[in-house]
Design a protein around this motif. Structure first.
Motif, mmCIF file in Angstrom:
data_model
loop_
_atom_site.group_PDB
_atom_site.id
_atom_site.type_symbol
_atom_site.label_atom_id
_atom_site.label_comp_id
_atom_site.label_asym_id
_atom_site.label_seq_id
_atom_site.Cartn_x
_atom_site.Cartn_y
_atom_site.Cartn_z
ATOM 1 N N LYS A 221 -27.234 33.814 -36.717
ATOM 2 C CA LYS A 221 -27.714 34.426 -38.157
ATOM 3 C C LYS A 221 -29.402 34.904 -37.991
ATOM 4 N N TRP A 222 -30.123 33.983 -37.132
ATOM 5 C CA TRP A 222 -31.440 34.360 -36.779
ATOM 6 C C TRP A 222 -31.636 35.407 -35.949
ATOM 7 N N ARG A 224 -29.414 37.829 -35.264
ATOM 8 C CA ARG A 224 -28.961 39.151 -35.853
ATOM 9 C C ARG A 224 -30.120 39.897 -36.810
ATOM 10 N N GLN A 225 -30.896 38.876 -37.466
ATOM 11 C CA GLN A 225 -32.129 39.606 -38.224
ATOM 12 C C GLN A 225 -33.154 39.896 -37.198
ATOM 13 N N GLU A 230 -34.714 42.853 -39.183
ATOM 14 C CA GLU A 230 -34.985 42.418 -40.977
ATOM 15 C C GLU A 230 -35.997 41.521 -41.125
ATOM 16 N N LYS A 231 -36.535 41.559 -42.145
ATOM 17 C CA LYS A 231 -37.414 40.703 -42.450
ATOM 18 C C LYS A 231 -36.811 39.314 -42.574
ATOM 19 N N LEU A 232 -37.457 38.129 -41.899
ATOM 20 C CA LEU A 232 -36.609 37.088 -41.976
ATOM 21 C C LEU A 232 -36.433 36.538 -43.241
ATOM 22 N N ARG A 233 -35.308 36.373 -43.848
ATOM 23 C CA ARG A 233 -34.844 35.736 -45.029
ATOM 24 C C ARG A 233 -35.044 34.170 -44.862
#
Ligand SMILES: *[C@@H]1O[C@H](CO)[C@@H](O)[C@H](O)[C@H]1NC(C)=O
Ligand SMILES: *[C@@H]1O[C@H](CO)[C@@H](O)[C@H](O)[C@H]1NC(C)=O
Ligand SMILES: *[C@@H]1O[C@H](CO)[C@@H](O)[C@H](O)[C@H]1NC(C)=O
Length: 359
Positions: A221-222, A224-225, A230-233
């Motif tokens: 998941k990390w 992919r971001q 993408e901004k790390l959620r």
């Protein structure tokens, strides 16, 4: 008359005794021989006497090469000579056809890809690159070196020697800048997991591959971001803070084939299987995973910065910081002593070359 009789009795007694003794002796020999045959290989399948010899045709082939020239297939041939079960084909990185790799499809991370197939499909469609790159792909004989982060590298001036390798593999945040004299300046790839990744964007090398090794499902998941920038959620499930950005183009990112984690753990080191799930003491260290990858994909394999220099207990734990060796903590996930046994077999059997003699 009496003497004759006792003599005959003696012979009657002697014959079966000799027969029994002979039977006992030969069965003992037999037993001895089968136990020798059995103990020729250890539990993992490595020769107990690590003097594996190369096939004669390879000996001739290598003898013809000039000194220092890359020996095609050397690491594989040496490995097979001490571990006959070794089977070479295993790609370095996952590509869009990764579902054909049956051994990784049955395990979840870190030993396989089960449950993460969709995320991986999405990531690989974006990275669109699955090899070392055109320059290295065109070299027919690869010399690889894996640089561990051990303090044993400190002040050994191995930098020039390290840079001579075709493929220089670094691990996690082991720095280059400022340490070139000892660790070299070339980085072909840096293998890392989220918690180990360099956190300061300016510290990433420009020309290296970012190679991701997953240990938990959340790691994909990390990734992919990171790949999609993408901004790390907010994400849970990491055991320490993780990099929030990886300043690399998607084309420079790769996913390490998790087969190497599986093979190192269960086949080479003999860590507990734990139904194929991560458990106490069954995760190999990243360094050993990288060596396992190199055995399958490089013609010659060297390492530096592995193990500890026992003669200097005040040596630093890592080459880049002041932490002393006494700071080593008991590890829950790794089994350092069992792992060291495996690495020692590779060094003793001549499969890998240890430039710093720490293994
Ligand atoms: C080694 O070199 C010799 C002479 O150059 C040649 O005849 C021979 O075929 C070579 N052997 C191998 C295994 O390449
Ligand atoms: C590094 O090694 C050199 C000799 O090889 C030695 O003179 C020097 O003191 C060493 N430096 C440190 C910081 O240990
Ligand atoms: C490492 O392996 C040894 C031998 O199998 C075992 O006794 C020990 O408990 C293991 N250590 C860990 C941390 O699992």
């Amino acid at each position: 008359m009496i003497r004759m009789k006792s003599k005959r009795n003696f012979i009657i007694f002697l014959c079966p005794t000799l027969v029994l003794f002979f039977l006992y002796y030969s069965s003992g020999r037999l037993h001895l021989r089968t136990s020798i045959q059995k103990s020729q290989y250890d539990k993992q399948g490595f020769l107990t006497k690590l003097d594996g010899k190369l096939p004669i045709e390879l000996q001739y082939k290598y003898a013809n090469l000039s000194k220092g020239e890359c020996k095609p297939g050397y690491a594989q041939a040496k490995m097979t000579s001490i571990y006959p079960k070794f089977s070479k084909p295993a790609p370095m990185f996952l590509d869009p056809n990764f579902k054909r790799l049956s051994k990784i499809s049955i395990y979840p991370p870190p030993f396989g890809v089960k449950t993460q197939e969709k995320t991986i499909d999405i990531i690989l469609a974006k990275t669109n690159s699955y090899s070392l790159g055109p320059e290295l792909d065109s070299i027919s004989c690869l010399k690889c070196i894996i640089i561990g982060n051990g303090g044993i590298l400190f002040n050994k001036s191995l930098g020039t020697k390290i840079d001579e390798y075709d493929v220089v593999i670094r691990l996690n945040e082991g720095p280059v800048s400022g340490f070139e004299k000892d660790v070299g300046s070339k980085t072909t790839m840096r293998i890392t997991y989220p918690e180990g990744a360099i956190q300061k964007p300016e510290r990433y090398e420009k020309d290296s591959l970012f190679v991701f090794s997953a240990f938990k499902p959340v790691d994909f998941k990390w990734l992919r971001q990171m790949v999609f920038n993408e901004k790390l959620r907010k994400m849970e499930g990491f055991w320490k803070s993780v990099a929030r950005v990886v300043p690399r183009e998607a084309e420079d990112m790769r996913i390490l084939n998790p087969y190497f984690v599986q093979e190192a753990a269960f086949k080479f080191i003999g860590l507990p299987h734990n139904k194929g799930l991560m458990g106490r003491g069954n995760i190999p260290t990243l360094g050993t995973v990288a060596i396992t990858m190199a055995l399958h994909n490089c013609d010659e394999v060297a390492v530096a910065g592995f193990g500890y220099d026992m003669k200097t207990p005040k040596a630093p734990l890592h080459y880049y910081e002041k932490l002393m060796m006494s700071a080593i903590k008991e590890s829950w996930t790794h089994n350092i002593s069992k792992e060291k046994e495996f690495l020692w077999k590779l060094v003793k059997g001549g499969v890998i070359l240890d430039l710093t003699n720490g293994i």
